[in-house]
Design a protein around this motif. Structure first.
Motif: not given
Length: 165
Positions: A42-43, A96-97, A111-114, A118-119
């Protein structure tokens, strides 16, 4: 025919249907973690989308700013890149959302990769907006010091150290 309710019972259920009594209370449900291999897949898939979506947003931003891509005779020197980078910042916010939603779904790797993607998108957009704004509004050249040479003092001391005195 239906049987009547026993006396002094409310007409609605008073407990959860799976509740079996005081000695066996209903256990709280726990969400399972996403399998590690599925989380990594998924990441990677979301990272591919995180690369393609800002590029598309940047192209749409160029179009909205009036940049003529396929016209070789067009003068695009006056087109500001602030709007395309703003579009990239919006995509970064959406990423980020999605990282928060993935965290709530217990997909920790995704979520960490996102968050990182995002940053990076938001920082690139802020840097690009700052650079585009600086290029659109250049600083004026400093005034020539040759107007009053006596006003230039070397160390800030008395008049003997100032040029022209």
């Amino acid at each position: 025919m239906t049987t009547p309710l026993p006396p002094n019972t409310p007409p609605w259920p008073t407990h959860h249907p799976r509740y079996t009594g005081v000695t066996n209370p209903l256990q709280p449900q726990r969400r399972e973690w996403l399998h590690t291999a599925a989380d990594i897949a998924l990441a990677i898939g979301l990272l591919v989308i995180d690369v393609i979506a800002p590029l598309i947003a940047f192209v749409f931003g160029l179009d909205a700013a009036g940049y003529m891509m396929f016209d070789p005779a067009a003068d695009n020197s006056s087109v500001s890149l602030t709007r395309p980078f703003a579009y990239v910042a919006v995509v970064g916010g959406i990423v980020l959302v999605s990282a928060f939603l993935l965290f709530m779904a217990r997909a920790i790797i995704s979520s960490g990769v996102q968050v990182l993607a995002g940053l990076v998108l938001v920082l690139v957009a802020i840097t690009g907006i700052h650079d585009a704004d600086r290029n659109a509004h250049p600083q004026p050249a400093p005034a020539s010091p040759s107007i009053n040479p006596g006003a230039l003092c070397r160390s800030g001391g008395d008049n003997s150290e100032c040029g022209g005195s």
